[in-house]
Design a protein around this motif. Structure first.
Motif, mmCIF file in Angstrom:
data_model
loop_
_atom_site.group_PDB
_atom_site.id
_atom_site.type_symbol
_atom_site.label_atom_id
_atom_site.label_comp_id
_atom_site.label_asym_id
_atom_site.label_seq_id
_atom_site.Cartn_x
_atom_site.Cartn_y
_atom_site.Cartn_z
ATOM 1 N N ALA A 1 -16.258 31.651 3.772
ATOM 2 C CA ALA A 1 -17.484 32.099 3.131
ATOM 3 C C ALA A 1 -18.427 32.359 4.100
ATOM 4 N N ASP A 2 -18.806 31.671 5.040
ATOM 5 C CA ASP A 2 -19.973 31.970 5.947
ATOM 6 C C ASP A 2 -19.796 33.234 6.840
ATOM 7 N N ASP A 3 -18.371 33.335 7.186
ATOM 8 C CA ASP A 3 -18.003 34.640 7.995
ATOM 9 C C ASP A 3 -18.093 35.690 7.065
ATOM 10 N N LEU A 4 -17.669 35.565 5.988
ATOM 11 C CA LEU A 4 -17.692 36.866 5.005
ATOM 12 C C LEU A 4 -19.071 37.235 4.888
ATOM 13 N N THR A 5 -19.906 36.163 4.503
ATOM 14 C CA THR A 5 -21.481 36.598 4.341
ATOM 15 C C THR A 5 -21.853 37.306 5.571
ATOM 16 N N ALA A 6 -21.753 36.947 6.626
ATOM 17 C CA ALA A 6 -22.245 37.376 7.883
ATOM 18 C C ALA A 6 -21.520 38.838 8.088
ATOM 19 N N PRO B 1 -23.776 37.229 0.709
ATOM 20 C CA PRO B 1 -22.705 36.464 0.105
ATOM 21 C C PRO B 1 -21.684 37.179 -0.872
ATOM 22 N N VAL B 2 -20.370 36.602 -0.834
ATOM 23 C CA VAL B 2 -19.671 37.158 -1.929
ATOM 24 C C VAL B 2 -19.187 35.902 -2.755
ATOM 25 N N GLU B 3 -19.078 36.153 -4.207
ATOM 26 C CA GLU B 3 -18.995 35.014 -5.143
ATOM 27 C C GLU B 3 -17.785 35.311 -6.031
ATOM 28 N N LEU B 4 -17.045 34.423 -6.146
ATOM 29 C CA LEU B 4 -15.687 34.535 -6.991
ATOM 30 C C LEU B 4 -16.400 34.446 -8.382
ATOM 31 N N ALA B 5 -16.508 35.544 -9.302
ATOM 32 C CA ALA B 5 -17.189 35.414 -10.658
ATOM 33 C C ALA B 5 -16.163 35.219 -11.732
ATOM 34 N N GLY B 6 -14.868 35.342 -11.389
ATOM 35 C CA GLY B 6 -13.706 35.182 -12.488
ATOM 36 C C GLY B 6 -12.517 35.234 -12.007
ATOM 37 N N VAL B 7 -11.359 34.747 -12.458
ATOM 38 C CA VAL B 7 -10.082 34.796 -12.114
ATOM 39 C C VAL B 7 -9.217 35.010 -13.317
ATOM 40 N N ALA B 8 -8.548 36.307 -13.475
ATOM 41 C CA ALA B 8 -7.977 36.353 -14.482
ATOM 42 C C ALA B 8 -6.397 35.970 -14.429
ATOM 43 N N VAL B 9 -5.784 35.323 -15.308
ATOM 44 C CA VAL B 9 -4.435 34.873 -15.135
ATOM 45 C C VAL B 9 -3.542 34.789 -16.517
ATOM 46 N N ARG B 10 -2.384 34.882 -16.344
ATOM 47 C CA ARG B 10 -1.506 34.755 -17.509
ATOM 48 C C ARG B 10 -1.371 33.438 -17.938
ATOM 49 N N LEU C 1 -8.590 41.281 1.896
ATOM 50 C CA LEU C 1 -10.142 40.735 2.339
ATOM 51 C C LEU C 1 -10.820 41.908 3.320
ATOM 52 N N GLY C 2 -9.919 42.541 4.168
ATOM 53 C CA GLY C 2 -10.776 43.401 4.931
ATOM 54 C C GLY C 2 -11.196 44.738 3.988
ATOM 55 N N ASP C 3 -10.542 45.067 3.122
ATOM 56 C CA ASP C 3 -10.904 45.931 2.146
ATOM 57 C C ASP C 3 -12.097 45.479 1.525
ATOM 58 N N LEU C 4 -12.054 43.981 1.119
ATOM 59 C CA LEU C 4 -13.235 43.705 0.424
ATOM 60 C C LEU C 4 -14.446 43.639 1.076
ATOM 61 N N VAL C 5 -14.348 43.399 2.414
ATOM 62 C CA VAL C 5 -15.604 43.337 3.230
ATOM 63 C C VAL C 5 -16.129 44.997 3.226
ATOM 64 N N GLU D 1 -12.731 46.350 10.996
ATOM 65 C CA GLU D 1 -12.921 46.761 9.534
ATOM 66 C C GLU D 1 -11.792 46.047 8.899
ATOM 67 N N SER D 2 -10.534 46.378 9.425
ATOM 68 C CA SER D 2 -9.279 46.063 8.472
ATOM 69 C C SER D 2 -9.185 44.519 8.515
ATOM 70 N N LEU D 3 -9.314 44.041 9.634
ATOM 71 C CA LEU D 3 -9.423 42.476 9.875
ATOM 72 C C LEU D 3 -10.627 41.853 9.637
ATOM 73 N N ALA D 4 -11.762 42.583 9.034
ATOM 74 C CA ALA D 4 -13.092 41.822 8.673
ATOM 75 C C ALA D 4 -13.007 40.593 7.987
ATOM 76 N N GLY D 5 -11.903 40.380 7.306
ATOM 77 C CA GLY D 5 -11.863 39.063 6.343
ATOM 78 C C GLY D 5 -10.785 38.137 6.929
ATOM 79 N N ASP D 6 -10.544 38.468 8.197
ATOM 80 C CA ASP D 6 -9.491 37.344 8.530
ATOM 81 C C ASP D 6 -10.193 36.769 9.893
#
Lengths: 430, 430
Positions: free
Chosen positions: A29-34, A39-48, A315-319, B146-151
């Motif tokens: 989480a800290d790395d992603l925030t930086a 910060p990114v927060e998991l707001a919901g997880v849809a499952v079957r 996660l790269g895309d998410l960033v 960028e691509s490995l930004a979440g890793d």
């Protein structure tokens, strides 16, 4: 310029990839925030199946109502790792309508409906990123879309299915037949119980459609991709390949025609020289070889599947999507401005390795050579071997169109002296 | 959303790379316009020798006053392909001050002053892109950033200098000595008249500093990089490598320590197993192998130098910077938030291959083994061969710190029975 309101992420699907995405979002989480600047927060997880225990995910985040989750209105990014066409397609377009950007790992959906999804993203001014949809963790879509944006790509040729590469590598290194190698792949978890999507090339064809579209700035549909599986590759084919200094790989090949006016996309087994960088791609690894005007020859290599590698790409895309969102911008969307026609398989030009069972009597070679000549297919080498009235003839051609080769083979089958066409294999990468 | 005002580009330097950038901007103008969303226009070209004819560049664009060009105020993007520290550094900071973003191919400058340049870019809200500074056309910086930004990247190990790879590949394949292989590289244009920057590892060290900084989100200066050239690699070393199933490459290695609390960066020749993907990188090609927590093992391969490949990387950056500018955004800047300490070479842990010339008499092996044990260096294999009172002893160690190995070698030199240390080489990639 750190903002404090966290970006909210909705995760659709919590299988092998999804749970790994959630895990990394928590542990890093800290790395992603930086890296994102917020910060990114998991707001919901849809499952079957909500009753399954999901380690590290707060139970109150879990829902079976994916539609309600993407409609919440406060979601910044929807991560879709369900796979398949529906409900993924509807959920993604609903996400755009309700203000979210989307990161997807869904190759089947992107290959089939990429154009409509890109249009929906653009209509709502949102991002659609999908690095994980092709070649797992290998950064490939971003380099093609962005790093090579000033260049002209002429060919993309890759090993984009790990299951089939594992099987072919096993056949090559041990001399095993297809079924034996498949059984081992299944036992080791590299092949699914029903391996059809992999071994018949459907999975690779979806990736070829996506890659061709990006490489040539042209919309390429799944139906435009010629597809041939690798279930009929035999130990004898590998022996023939070895004699030519080659191995056999299942390749996805996207090519610009020599005149630049059209493109083709295809998936089939092919012989490639051992000196080619793709020949040494072992086991379940993927690799994609790119040829462009200015950059020349590039190759991208890495694990093509698996929970962690795919999660790395997601996660790269998410960033990137989060950064775009904070900056109020969007990344590059679909680029289909070139709108080149996609030519049929008959127009593809390559070399061929043909094994014929023929009668062992004088004049057969002359007859066979005449058929090739009549169809405008020029022969590079011929090797003849025989005993007891039966003989085999191995012909390797110069470059010829697939249509000309198909016509040649039909005519060869009609010769009395040709008992059968044992195998036809394309020769690539020379 | 096509805007009509063209983006104005100032080109600093018009040598091999610069002229190719100008050529592609002209010949691929329509493609670039489509990919950027606006036309790009070459607004000026700063050169040292204005009298030289430059095909395809309008003479009125050419100037010798680079400073006036970057100060014009209407320049959107400055492309710096001059190289060297000054005047490139001052021109880049002046460009930021006058509202331009910058694309640079200048590895020496980025390695030395990357932090200050990034700070200047951020201060003025402008982009600084430099994909071409490391490994030429290979898309590497963007995937890492960028691509490995979440890793989490743990190791970057690469062949980042084409000249030395050409020489080592030649020595490996022909058995030639260093000088002979260098002469051939020079004759073929792969090595410069003064090859020092390449063969002594200075060029690779600059790239290692840049790569380590990006991979570990930590500022790594050129002085932090341990550097050892490849001029003392001999045909005998290659013979030893072959016996171990290895080859020898000049590697740039950036590593996170096992406890994650520090990093190291180094350039030196090393043995790597033939089964490692880097071992089959031939000729003047470059390749970079990346290991991360989630993605696993990735490799990026391609031409590491040359006018066209470098221009491809510059143009990819140009497209990205222009798109950012139109969108009113900037791409990711320097990311040094992790601020890990850079450890000295003595802390690096790896394996070693040591050849000793020893007296051929009983007890020598016991003496040598005792020295290794006293320094805490564990021996993996020993091979002894001798005749006429002289013998050689080849020791391959388990993993040990560079400091321990250095202490071991000093003590070995003091043994009466050790006539000399013929070679010490690190063993990587296992």
């Amino acid at each position: 310029m750190m903002r404090t309101r966290p970006l909210k992420v909705a995760l659709l699907g919590c299988g092998v990839v999804g749970s790994e995405v959630a895990r990394i979002m928590t542990t890093h989480a800290d790395d992603l925030t930086a890296r994102i600047g917020a910060p990114v927060e998991l707001a919901g997880v849809a499952v079957r199946r909500p009753d399954r225990v999901r380690e590290g995910i707060a139970p109150e985040l879990v829902t079976t109502d994916a539609t309600a989750l993407v409609k919440r209105g406060d979601i910044d990014v929807v991560v879709e790792v369900i796979g398949g066409i529906e409900p993924a397609r509807t959920l993604i377009t609903t996400a755009f309508e309700h203000g979210a950007s989307v990161v997807s790992a869904n190759k089947a959906l992107l290959a089939q409906d990429g154009a409509a999804l890109h249009a929906a993203a653009e209509e709502h001014g949102k991002d659609l990123y999908y690095e994980a949809a092709v070649a797992g963790a290998i950064p490939l879509i971003r380099p093609l879309r962005e790093s090579l944006a000033g260049d002209k790509i002429n060919r993309v040729m890759g090993i984009v299915n790990g299951t089939t590469n594992f099987i072919l590598d096993k056949m090559d290194s041990t001399g095993a037949g297809y079924q034996e190698a498949l059984d081992e792949a299944t036992a080791l978890g590299y092949a699914e119980a029903d391996p059809t999507a992999d071994v018949e090339g459907f999975d690779a064809a979806a990736k070829a459609a996506i890659l061709a579209g990006i490489a040539f700035h042209t919309r390429v549909r799944l139906d435009d991709v010629y597809r041939e599986g690798m279930t009929e590759v035999t130990a004898a084919d590998f022996a023939s390949a070895k004699e030519m200094g080659c191995t056999i790989k299942l390749l996805a090949i996207c090519e610009r025609a020599e005149d630049g006016a059209s493109v083709t996309a295809r998936v089939h087994p092919a012989m490639i020289p051992l000196s080619h960088p793709l020949a040494s791609v072992r086991g379940a690894y993927n690799a994609v070889f790119v040829e462009s005007d200015a950059a020349g020859q590039l190759m991208f290599y890495g694990p093509g599947a698996g929970g962690s590698p795919t999660a790395s790409a997601v996660l790269g895309d998410l960033v990137a999507v989060c950064r775009n969102r904070i900056g109020g911008a969007t990344g590059p969307g679909e680029s289909a401005y070139a709108a080149l026609p996609v030519s049929p398989m008959g127009d593809v030009v390559t070399r061929y390795h043909i094994s014929l069972d023929v009668a062992d009597k004088p004049g057969v070679l002359a007859q066979v050579a005449t058929v090739f000549a009549e169809h405008g297919v020029s022969i590079d080498t011929v090797r003849q071997s025989g005993k007891d009235g039966e003989a085999s003839l191995v012909v390797v051609t110069h470059r010829a169109s697939d249509a000309a080769l198909t016509g040649t083979v039909e005519a060869l089958r009609n010769l009395d002296t040709v008992r059968g066409v044992a195998s036809i294999m394309r020769v690539e990468g020379e």
